[in-house]
Enzyme design. Sequence first.
Site, PDB file in Angstrom:
ATOM      1  CE  LYS A  60      -4.323  -1.175   0.799  1.00  0.00           C
ATOM      2  NZ  LYS A  60      -4.347  -2.740   1.963  1.00  0.00           N
ATOM      3  CB  SER A  85      -8.525   0.037  11.505  1.00  0.00           C
ATOM      4  OG  SER A  85      -9.339  -0.197  10.485  1.00  0.00           O
ATOM      5  CD  GLU A 211     -13.838 -12.464  -3.606  1.00  0.00           C
ATOM      6  OE1 GLU A 211     -13.845 -10.783  -3.773  1.00  0.00           O
ATOM      7  OE2 GLU A 211     -14.872 -12.834  -4.592  1.00  0.00           O
ATOM      8  N   GLY A 215     -16.343 -13.892   1.517  1.00  0.00           N
ATOM      9  CA  GLY A 215     -16.295 -12.213   1.308  1.00  0.00           C
ATOM     10  C   GLY A 215     -15.801 -12.330  -0.216  1.00  0.00           C
ATOM     11  CG  ASP A 217     -16.768  -8.132  -2.581  1.00  0.00           C
ATOM     12  OD1 ASP A 217     -16.653  -8.767  -1.885  1.00  0.00           O
ATOM     13  OD2 ASP A 217     -16.473  -7.193  -3.347  1.00  0.00           O
ATOM     14  CB  SER A 311      -1.092  -8.388  -0.245  1.00  0.00           C
ATOM     15  OG  SER A 311      -1.312  -8.865   0.691  1.00  0.00           O
TER      16      SER A 311
END
Length: 327
Positions: A60, A85, A211, A215, A217, A311
Site C-alpha cells: 500500500k 484502520s 478473495e 467475502g 463479492d 501483499s
Amino acid sequence: MNASVHATPLPTFDDVQAAAQRLQGVAHRTPVMRSSTLDKLTGAEFFFKCENYQRMGAFKFRGGYNALARFSPAQAQRGALAFSSGNHAQAIALSARILGMPAAIVMPEDAPAAKLDATRGYGAEVITYDRFTEDREAISQRIAQERGMTLIPPYNHADVIAGQGTSAMELLQDVPQLDYLFVCLGGGGLLSGCLLAAKAMAPGCKVYGVEPEAGNDAQQSLRKGEIVKIATPKTIADGAQTQALGDITYAIIRRDVTDIVTASDPQLADCMRFYAERMKMVVEPTGALSLAGARFGGVDLQGARVGVLISGGNVDLGRYAQLLDAV
Ligand SMILES: *Cc1c(COP(=O)(O)O)cnc(C)c1O
C-alpha cells in the site's frame, strides 16, 4: 453503477510506468523468492514477490505515495486525509511524512492500540470516532471540507491503482515469462494495477484474483456483470473485509482478469504456516490469499511458471501465533 459509462478515463500502463518513476529510490524494490520444496510438491515453478518487505510492511505504500506525490502545491500544503484502520492508514501517514505534508487519519476509537500508535508514530494526526454511532465517510468528508485536505481512498483511485501496479511491473521485469499470476484481492486496487502491468508486459500471463471465501463479492460481481455489495465478511483476512469493488477497479478487473477464486480461513492459516516454516517469512492472513488461491483454487499449474504476489506482513504477533497454532 455501470462501469462501462465510468466518467473519467481508466488508468493505463503509462500511469503505472509514471508511478514507477516517482517511486524510484523511495519504495523498496522487494525481492522475488523461490521455494524448491513447493516446486517439488506441486510440479510447478513458483516466484514470490515479497511486498511483506515493502516499507511499512505492505504494497500500500506504493499507491499512497504515488497519489500524494501528484498533489498540487496547494493540496500538499493542506495535506492528505484517509479513513482506514489498516495498512492504507500507515501508507498515507508515511508517504505524507516523506513528502513533508500534513496527514490526518480517521480511525475507530476502539481500533487496536498498536495500530493507533503505529499511525501516530509515522507522524500523522489520528482522529477517532465511535463506529457504532458515527459514519466514518461522513466524518471524513466533513474534515476534508473544513480543513481543505484531500481525501485519498484505499483502492478506487487512479493514482492509487497505478502505484500498486508497480509491484507486478517489477516482478515481470525480474521474471519475464510467467504463465500465471495470483494476486490478493480486497477492494481491487492491487489486482487492477497488476492487471495493467501484466496485460502490457506479459499478455499471455493468466491473472487470478484471490478473495476470502466468506467475502466473495468480486467473484459474484464478475459472474453477475455488475458490482455486488455484501455485508462485512467474517474472515481472518482483515485486509480484504471489503464489501464491494469500486467502479474503477471493477471496470479494469472485468475487462482484464482471467478469473477470481476464493480461499477459506483454514487454507490461509495453512499457507501462513508454510511461509513461516519453509521460507522463514511472516505473512499476514490477507497476504496469504494469493498462495492459497494458487494451491487450492482448482487451477491446474503442472509445469507452469507461477507468480504469487505476497501483499503484506503486518500482523499482531500474539494473533499470528494463535492462527499458526490452530493449523
Ligand atoms: C489492502 C490490502 C489488500 C487488498 O488490496 P485491495 O487493493 O483493496 O484489493 C491485500 N493485502 C494486504 C496486506 C492489504 O493491506
